[in-house]
Design a protein around this motif. Structure first.
Motif, PDB file in Angstrom:
ATOM      1  N   SER A   1       0.841  -1.209   0.000  1.00 25.88           N
ATOM      2  CA  SER A   1       0.000   0.000   0.000  1.00 25.88           C
ATOM      3  C   SER A   1       0.872   1.253   0.000  1.00 25.88           C
ATOM      4  O   SER A   1       1.085   1.875  -1.031  1.00 25.88           O
ATOM      5  CB  SER A   1      -0.951  -0.009   1.191  1.00 25.88           C
ATOM      6  OG  SER A   1      -0.220  -0.137   2.406  1.00 25.88           O
TER       7      SER A   1
ATOM      8  N   ARG B   1       4.543   2.936   6.588  1.00 27.75           N
ATOM      9  CA  ARG B   1       3.284   3.227   7.295  1.00 27.75           C
ATOM     10  C   ARG B   1       3.584   3.736   8.706  1.00 27.75           C
ATOM     11  O   ARG B   1       4.456   3.213   9.393  1.00 27.75           O
ATOM     12  CB  ARG B   1       2.452   1.947   7.382  1.00 27.75           C
ATOM     13  CG  ARG B   1       1.164   2.074   8.168  1.00 27.75           C
ATOM     14  CD  ARG B   1       0.438   0.745   8.218  1.00 27.75           C
ATOM     15  NE  ARG B   1       0.062   0.286   6.883  1.00 27.75           N
ATOM     16  CZ  ARG B   1      -0.939   0.784   6.171  1.00 27.75           C
ATOM     17  NH1 ARG B   1      -1.683   1.758   6.669  1.00 27.75           N
ATOM     18  NH2 ARG B   1      -1.214   0.318   4.972  1.00 27.75           N
TER      19      ARG B   1
ATOM     20  N   THR C   1      15.388   6.121  13.744  1.00 27.71           N
ATOM     21  CA  THR C   1      16.052   6.315  12.443  1.00 27.71           C
ATOM     22  C   THR C   1      15.777   5.138  11.539  1.00 27.71           C
ATOM     23  O   THR C   1      15.818   3.989  11.980  1.00 27.71           O
ATOM     24  CB  THR C   1      17.584   6.430  12.642  1.00 27.71           C
ATOM     25  OG1 THR C   1      17.851   7.550  13.466  1.00 27.71           O
ATOM     26  CG2 THR C   1      18.302   6.598  11.316  1.00 27.71           C
TER      27      THR C   1
HETATM   28  P1  NDP Z   1       6.238  -3.058   9.408  1.00 29.92           P
HETATM   29  O1  NDP Z   1       4.965  -3.474  10.016  1.00 29.92           O
HETATM   30  O2  NDP Z   1       6.808  -1.743   9.734  1.00 29.92           O
HETATM   31  O3  NDP Z   1       6.096  -3.127   7.810  1.00 29.92           O
HETATM   32  C1  NDP Z   1       5.590  -4.268   7.176  1.00 29.92           C
HETATM   33  C2  NDP Z   1       5.462  -4.005   5.684  1.00 29.92           C
HETATM   34  O4  NDP Z   1       5.031  -5.187   5.040  1.00 29.92           O
HETATM   35  C3  NDP Z   1       4.452  -2.940   5.346  1.00 29.92           C
HETATM   36  O5  NDP Z   1       4.940  -2.214   4.252  1.00 29.92           O
HETATM   37  C4  NDP Z   1       3.207  -3.767   4.975  1.00 29.92           C
HETATM   38  O6  NDP Z   1       2.357  -3.122   4.093  1.00 29.92           O
HETATM   39  C5  NDP Z   1       3.837  -4.935   4.287  1.00 29.92           C
HETATM   40  N1  NDP Z   1       3.038  -6.137   4.298  1.00 29.92           N
HETATM   41  C6  NDP Z   1       2.422  -6.712   5.355  1.00 29.92           C
HETATM   42  N2  NDP Z   1       1.809  -7.852   4.984  1.00 29.92           N
HETATM   43  C7  NDP Z   1       2.037  -7.995   3.665  1.00 29.92           C
HETATM   44  C8  NDP Z   1       1.669  -8.968   2.712  1.00 29.92           C
HETATM   45  N3  NDP Z   1       0.940 -10.035   3.059  1.00 29.92           N
HETATM   46  N4  NDP Z   1       2.062  -8.802   1.441  1.00 29.92           N
HETATM   47  C9  NDP Z   1       2.798  -7.738   1.090  1.00 29.92           C
HETATM   48  N5  NDP Z   1       3.184  -6.781   1.936  1.00 29.92           N
HETATM   49  C10 NDP Z   1       2.805  -6.910   3.218  1.00 29.92           C
HETATM   50  O7  NDP Z   1       7.239  -4.232   9.756  1.00 29.92           O
HETATM   51  P2  NDP Z   1       8.796  -4.375   9.677  1.00 29.92           P
HETATM   52  O8  NDP Z   1       8.953  -5.845   9.597  1.00 29.92           O
HETATM   53  O9  NDP Z   1       9.419  -3.552   8.614  1.00 29.92           O
HETATM   54  O10 NDP Z   1       9.300  -3.804  11.069  1.00 29.92           O
HETATM   55  C11 NDP Z   1       8.796  -4.337  12.292  1.00 29.92           C
HETATM   56  C12 NDP Z   1       9.166  -3.443  13.441  1.00 29.92           C
HETATM   57  O11 NDP Z   1      10.554  -3.521  13.688  1.00 29.92           O
HETATM   58  C13 NDP Z   1       8.846  -1.991  13.196  1.00 29.92           C
HETATM   59  O12 NDP Z   1       7.678  -1.660  13.871  1.00 29.92           O
HETATM   60  C14 NDP Z   1      10.011  -1.250  13.772  1.00 29.92           C
HETATM   61  O13 NDP Z   1       9.635  -0.560  14.931  1.00 29.92           O
HETATM   62  C15 NDP Z   1      11.043  -2.283  14.125  1.00 29.92           C
HETATM   63  N6  NDP Z   1      12.297  -1.944  13.441  1.00 29.92           N
HETATM   64  C16 NDP Z   1      12.996  -0.835  13.797  1.00 29.92           C
HETATM   65  C17 NDP Z   1      14.160  -0.481  13.123  1.00 29.92           C
HETATM   66  C18 NDP Z   1      14.897   0.757  13.479  1.00 29.92           C
HETATM   67  O14 NDP Z   1      14.698   1.297  14.542  1.00 29.92           O
HETATM   68  N7  NDP Z   1      15.747   1.296  12.590  1.00 29.92           N
HETATM   69  C19 NDP Z   1      14.654  -1.301  12.026  1.00 29.92           C
HETATM   70  C20 NDP Z   1      13.835  -2.413  11.717  1.00 29.92           C
HETATM   71  C21 NDP Z   1      12.708  -2.712  12.413  1.00 29.92           C
HETATM   72  P3  NDP Z   1       1.087  -2.260   4.589  1.00 29.92           P
HETATM   73  O15 NDP Z   1       1.623  -0.888   4.911  1.00 29.92           O
HETATM   74  O16 NDP Z   1       0.189  -2.297   3.423  1.00 29.92           O
HETATM   75  O17 NDP Z   1       0.509  -2.946   5.790  1.00 29.92           O
END
Ligand code: NDP
Length: 588
Positions: free
Chosen positions: A316, A320, A462
């Motif tokens: 999407s 997000r 970050t």
């Molecule tokens: P997020 O929830 O942030 O992002 C998941 C992504 O996957 C979104 O773009 C989502 O799209 C997409 N998605 C979900 N389901 C599907 C699907 N079935 N098919 C296709 N796309 C899909 O998760 P992350 O794994 O990136 O990160 C998890 C957490 O880890 C974060 O909340 C963050 O706080 C933490 N983190 C922090 C970091 C830092 O501080 N630098 C680094 C890495 C992680 P949609 O938007 O449409 O739902």
């Protein structure tokens, strides 16, 4: 005749030697209880550990505690089992004395389930406040068999390896820039994936080891077992040697989360996640990164910098939950570097072809149009789920919500003696520093007489994409939602980092903004920065914002020239004015 480079990590010292080690010099140098590790260049795979302790006369003495089967770290990786932590049952094999404490007849005052950022912080702080504490930790291997040691996601498969790979990628960029700065650089330089992975993994193993020593020093009993509740005061830990029943007055659940896999054919069989990437035994090659959150963008960013071909599939929107203007600038800056984004697209299936390549079929969610492409690697970065399933929480009466645990402002669950902290709690930032502080404050409230609660607001963060993005406070859209469009003023500007000029790096996406109150003192609601070393820039401003920073204070702060952080002190153009936010020169 020894040369030493000495690095202290708290009371630990790692000493790299060439030639023989003059222990007497060291004994004179280090009088506290310290762990010294000597990397013997003659036998690079052997590392000798010495525990430096004061003897009865107050003189330091060294105890050889070499345990090559149990040591990670530089030069020791090949000698040590791949995942030393997981191969051992417990670090200290003693059973605790069942004692009558003021808190009741339990094995422990506190059992922390999970040896990650939150759990370790909580366990250590509780001990320091007089509690008898055990910490359970267990890592289930990923579908392709990756496992790791104590320390949780951040240390093993998150922040730390990610930052190291990001740094490796930035260094590649810097080497190419160096030529413009007059360095004679061989233009055939290229990264070595297996060497990078091995350096990263060696660092992680050394952190695992230091963590275990730290737990021992702080008298936290570490139990390498998978825990599940029997009742609200009893847990069974599955150890390699069998089951062990553990009772505690209080439990803290800090089990964190693991990556999700999408529910499509071939996802688990052929895809990997960030749990596997940092120890992957082969080059990732052409990689489809599915998901445009933190993890997806960061992985795609460093893979590109290391010379691979990532594509990001976006269901999407990008990032997000973040300021969407900034998120789109991040995506554009990645696109400019040659990372394609497949927008409004979801994967349908993954199959393995005869040539070993992965065929991914996908669909555009708006047009319904289907497409396919082949990749060497498919990386799922589609979010993370809380690790509640093995805990048997219903036996303790703890309720869950969307794979997570809901807590109140004191991190208490619905069961009085059970708390939860870190990524496992619902609706809070999944960030290591949040987990650490929340875990520590919880322990202080439980055992130190403190009343201080965790403040989850205005947490800086970050995204380590090639051009980094950091922010603190409200996004522009959230500020408008909370204060109304007429109540918000946005100061913004593009800027040109001085060091970008000579190598002629693109400055197109170097941009920052301050989202503020429109009238009165113009309190700053949020700061957003896209550019080099973003985390370093925003960290200090985060303290200012928490202290009530105003636009007036910001623009009357004298900048440090020439830096990119000073651009926050030069913000003068509001979005509302419609004036061009592009700078004419770097110094006016
Ligand atoms: P997020 O929830 O942030 O992002 C998941 C992504 O996957 C979104 O773009 C989502 O799209 C997409 N998605 C979900 N389901 C599907 C699907 N079935 N098919 C296709 N796309 C899909 O998760 P992350 O794994 O990136 O990160 C998890 C957490 O880890 C974060 O909340 C963050 O706080 C933490 N983190 C922090 C970091 C830092 O501080 N630098 C680094 C890495 C992680 P949609 O938007 O449409 O739902």
């Amino acid at each position: 005749n020894s040369r030493f480079s000495v690095t202290f990590v708290r009371q630990y010292a790692t000493i790299f030697t060439s030639g023989s080690v003059a222990t007497s010099i060291l004994q004179n140098k280090f009088t506290n209880s310290s762990i010294l590790s000597f990397h013997n260049n003659d036998k690079p795979r052997q590392r000798t550990l010495y525990t430096m302790q004061s003897n009865r006369q107050g003189k330091s003495q060294m105890t050889d505690t070499t345990d090559s089967a149990n040591i990670g770290g530089i030069g020791a990786a090949a000698a040590a089992p791949q995942h030393p932590h997981c191969d051992r049952q417990t670090m200290y094999d003693h059973q605790p004395n069942r004692q009558q404490s003021s808190r009741g007849t339990y094995d422990y005052d506190l059992v922390v389930i999970g040896g990650g950022s939150a759990g370790l912080a909580c366990a250590k702080e509780a001990v320091q406040n007089g509690a008898r504490v055990a910490c359970l930790d267990y890592v289930k291997p990923t579908p392709i068999g990756t496992k790791w040691g104590v320390g949780g996601t951040c240390v093993n498969v998150g922040c730390i390896p990610k930052k190291l790979m990001h740094q490796a990628s930035l260094l590649g960029e810097a080497v190419h820039e160096a030529a413009a700065y007059g360095w004679n650089v061989d233009d055939k330089i290229k990264p070595d994936w297996s060497k990078l992975v091995s350096s990263v993994q060696n660092h992680i193993k050394s952190v695992n080891w230091v963590t275990r020593v730290d737990l021992r020093d702080k008298k936290v009993e570490y139990i390498n077992g998978l825990g599940s509740f029997v009742d609200r005061h009893t847990m069974v830990a599955k150890l390699k040697s069998g089951d062990r029943t553990i009772t505690a007055q209080t439990f803290v659940i800090a089990v964190g989360g693991r990556p999700r896999y999408p529910d499509i054919p071939g996802a688990v069989e052929y895809g990997i996640t960030s749990d596997d990437l940092f120890s992957l035994d082969h080059e990732p090659g052409k990689t489809l990164v599915v998901g445009a959150g933190y993890i997806g963008l960061e992985c795609a960013g460093f893979l590109k910098g290391l010379g691979y071909e990532p594509t990001v599939m976006v269901r999407s929107i990008v990032l997000r939950g973040f300021d969407q203007q900034m998120a789109e600038l991040v995506a554009s800056s990645m696109d400019e570097r040659g990372i394609p984004f497949l927008r409004k697209t979801v994967p349908l299936s993954v199959t393995k072809q005869d040539n070993g390549k992965l065929l991914v079929k996908y669909k555009n969610t708006e047009t319904g149009e289907e497409g396919e492409d082949t990749y060497d690697t498919v990386l799922w970065a589609v979010g993370r789920k809380g690790l509640v399933e093995d805990l048997n929480l219903s036996n303790a009466g703890v309720t869950t919500f969307k794979d997570k645990i809901q807590v109140d402002t004191k991190e208490a669950t619905n069961v009085a003696n059970i708390f939860a902290v870190g990524d496992i709690i619902y609706g809070k930032p999944e960030l290591t520093p949040v987990a650490v502080l929340a875990g520590r404050l919880l322990a202080r409230r439980l055992y130190g007489g403190s009343n201080q609660r965790m403040d989850y607001s205005d947490v800086a963060t970050t995204v380590f994409t090639p051009l980094e993005y950091a922010c603190v406070g409200l996004s522009e859209e959230d500020a408008v939602k909370q204060h109304g469009a007429d109540g918000v003023e946005v100061f913004h500007g593009y800027y040109k980092p001085t060091e970008f000029f000579i190598p002629q790096k693109s400055v197109r996406y170097c941009y920052l903004k301050a989202v503020a109150e429109r009238t009165g003192d113009q309190r700053v609601y949020g700061l957003h920065y896209l550019g080099p070393v973003a985390g370093e820039v925003i960290q200090g401003f985060a303290a200012a914002l928490k202290s009530g920073l105003t636009i007036n204070t910001l623009i009357n702060t004298v900048g440090i020239h020439p830096t990119t952080a000073e651009e926050f002190t030069r913000l003068s153009i509001t979005k509302r004015s419609g004036l061009d936010p592009t700078p004419a020169s770097c110094c006016s």
